[in-house]
Motif scaffolding. Structure first.
Motif, short mmCIF file in Angstrom:
data_model
loop_
_atom_site.label_atom_id
_atom_site.label_comp_id
_atom_site.label_asym_id
_atom_site.label_seq_id
_atom_site.Cartn_x
_atom_site.Cartn_y
_atom_site.Cartn_z
N THR A 78 -22.06 -29.02 -31.70
CA THR A 78 -21.79 -28.59 -30.42
C THR A 78 -22.98 -29.43 -29.68
O THR A 78 -24.10 -28.91 -29.50
N LEU A 79 -22.53 -30.70 -29.09
CA LEU A 79 -23.46 -31.25 -28.19
C LEU A 79 -23.55 -30.73 -26.92
O LEU A 79 -22.38 -30.59 -26.49
N GLU A 80 -24.75 -30.34 -26.24
CA GLU A 80 -24.80 -29.68 -24.88
C GLU A 80 -25.76 -30.62 -24.10
O GLU A 80 -26.59 -31.55 -24.39
N ASP A 81 -25.31 -30.32 -22.68
CA ASP A 81 -25.82 -31.21 -21.58
C ASP A 81 -25.86 -32.70 -22.13
O ASP A 81 -26.77 -33.18 -22.26
N LEU A 82 -24.62 -33.18 -22.08
CA LEU A 82 -24.29 -34.39 -22.63
C LEU A 82 -24.05 -35.65 -21.61
O LEU A 82 -23.50 -35.59 -20.72
N LYS A 83 -24.83 -36.73 -22.03
CA LYS A 83 -24.52 -37.81 -21.27
C LYS A 83 -23.95 -39.23 -22.14
O LYS A 83 -24.42 -39.52 -23.14
N GLU B 243 -20.81 -31.08 -20.07
CA GLU B 243 -21.64 -29.68 -20.27
C GLU B 243 -21.86 -29.50 -21.92
O GLU B 243 -22.85 -29.11 -22.44
N SER B 244 -20.75 -29.79 -22.72
CA SER B 244 -20.64 -29.70 -24.00
C SER B 244 -19.71 -30.32 -24.74
O SER B 244 -18.54 -30.87 -24.10
N GLN B 245 -19.76 -30.71 -25.90
CA GLN B 245 -18.83 -31.47 -26.69
C GLN B 245 -18.73 -31.25 -28.25
O GLN B 245 -19.95 -31.07 -28.76
N GLN B 246 -17.52 -30.92 -28.70
CA GLN B 246 -17.53 -30.58 -30.09
C GLN B 246 -17.71 -31.84 -30.98
O GLN B 246 -17.17 -33.31 -30.56
N TRP B 247 -18.60 -32.13 -31.96
CA TRP B 247 -18.41 -33.17 -32.78
C TRP B 247 -18.62 -33.11 -34.39
O TRP B 247 -19.58 -32.25 -34.85
N GLN B 248 -17.84 -33.44 -35.02
CA GLN B 248 -17.64 -33.20 -36.26
C GLN B 248 -18.11 -34.33 -37.19
O GLN B 248 -17.79 -35.64 -37.03
#
Length: 359
Positions: free
Chosen positions: A202-207, A222-227
């Motif tokens: 889970t990537l947080e504070d993402l650009k 704000e966040s993104q799931q990354w498998q």
């Protein structure tokens, strides 16, 4: 049977003395090196603890040298006391004596090999992790420098990784994910932190920066799931030197690299080096036997010790040189690890079988 037990006892005593001698020298130099890094966080007690954790890997790595020293010193003492002459007069050939010596060596080779597979890799990784924690003032549990790893068309970078003591989850900081398409950069995702749980990140504070022919589009999330197949264990293994990994770890990292399409010369060479380790130890011991049947049997303890160390160090350096050459030039691992000691062992056995001229 009595003679075999006597040789095993003599060889075991010489082997223990050789291991302790080389270990003392290596530990001393290790302490001197670590003393330069002492800080308010990395204290003298921490230095001693770190060096103690590296002892199993040092014993394993120096065992081929210890074997040849043990042969030249302990069995050389038998030759100096004319006991070897009595054995030869009783009808024991050089090959028979060499066989009893190898039997004595196998008593110690098996546990040392098992230690190199199950004990020293974990102890070395624990030592490096402990050292990194102390030097970074408890901020990192695995690495103190940036980690780069490639998985197919994805290049992953992180500044450091920490393990949450309560939840057991892994937290990365300073994460950057580069995504490629036909070797062209198409997207860069920069996150202040990433949390690994339930087999995904889970990537947080993402650009997110997306590159296209029209230009660069930037999006903040704000966040993104990354498998991804890049798991914390893979990150830990990728930051550990290949020679300090077990066969199981090497197999796992090789499987990951194979699917990622990466070069893995270092891991393949380390894999074959571990498989060929018993053969390397036997080769160095046989070289000691070859010298033993020469004029060395009339030499004193100090001379035998020096000769044993020289033989062991030469073979050790030759083995390391071949491993480095194979890794750099992507040569066949079996050719670099198995063939040279096999050829040397074959030549020595032929010389022992046909009778050796004294030198």
């Amino acid at each position: 049977m009595i003679l075999t037990r006597y040789i095993v006892k003599t060889m075991s005593f010489g082997l223990m003395m050789a291991v302790l001698l080389l270990l003392a020298i290596d530990v001393l130099f290790g302490l001197i090196k670590e003393l330069n890094d002492i800080t308010a966080y990395y204290t003298l007690g921490d230095v001693f603890f770190f060096v103690m954790l590296t002892i199993p890997s040092k014993i394993y790595e120096l065992f081929p040298v210890s074997a040849v020293i043990a042969v030249v010193v302990s069995l050389g003492a038998l030759a100096a006391g004319s006991e070897l002459v009595v054995m030869r007069s009783a009808g024991l050939g050089q090959l028979r004596i060499a066989g009893m010596m190898l039997l004595a060596l196998m008593v110690w080779l098996v546990p040392v090999t098992l230690m190199g597979e199950y004990v020293s890799p974990k102890a070395e990784q624990m030592a490096q992790q402990f050292r990194n924690e102390k030097i970074s003032a408890g901020q990192a549990t695995s690495v103190t420098h940036a980690v780069w790893i490639k998985d197919g068309d994805v290049v992953f970078r992180s500044n450091k990784m920490t393990k949450q003591p309560q939840s057991g989850q892994y937290l990365l900081t300073g994460v950057t994910v580069f995504e490629l398409d036909n070797q062209q950069l198409v997207q860069v995702s920069e996150a202040k932190k990433a949390l690994y749980a339930d087999r995904q990140w889970t990537l947080e504070d993402l650009k997110v920066s997306v590159f296209s022919e029209q230009g660069v589009q930037v999006e903040h999330l704000e966040s993104q799931q990354w498998q991804s197949r890049i798991e914390p264990r893979i990150l830990n293994l990728s930051t550990t030197r290949a020679k300090y990994l077990s066969l199981r770890d090497l197999k796992q990292i090789q499987q990951f690299n194979t699917r990622s399409g990466q070069l893995q010369s270092a891991y393949q060479m380390a894999w074959w080096s571990k498989l060929a380790f018993p053969l390397l130890v036997i080769t160095t011991a046989l070289c000691g036997m070859l010298v033993l049947f020469g004029q060395v049997r009339n030499a004193g303890f100090s001379q035998r010790l020096v000769i044993g160390m020289v033989i062991g160090i030469v073979i050790y350096l030759l083995n390391k040189t071949l491993l480095n050459l194979g890794e750099v030039y992507h040569l066949s691992p079996p050719l670099m690890t198995v063939v040279p000691p096999a050829i040397i062992s074959g030549v020595v056995l032929l010389l022992l079988r046909g009778g050796l001229k004294r030198f």
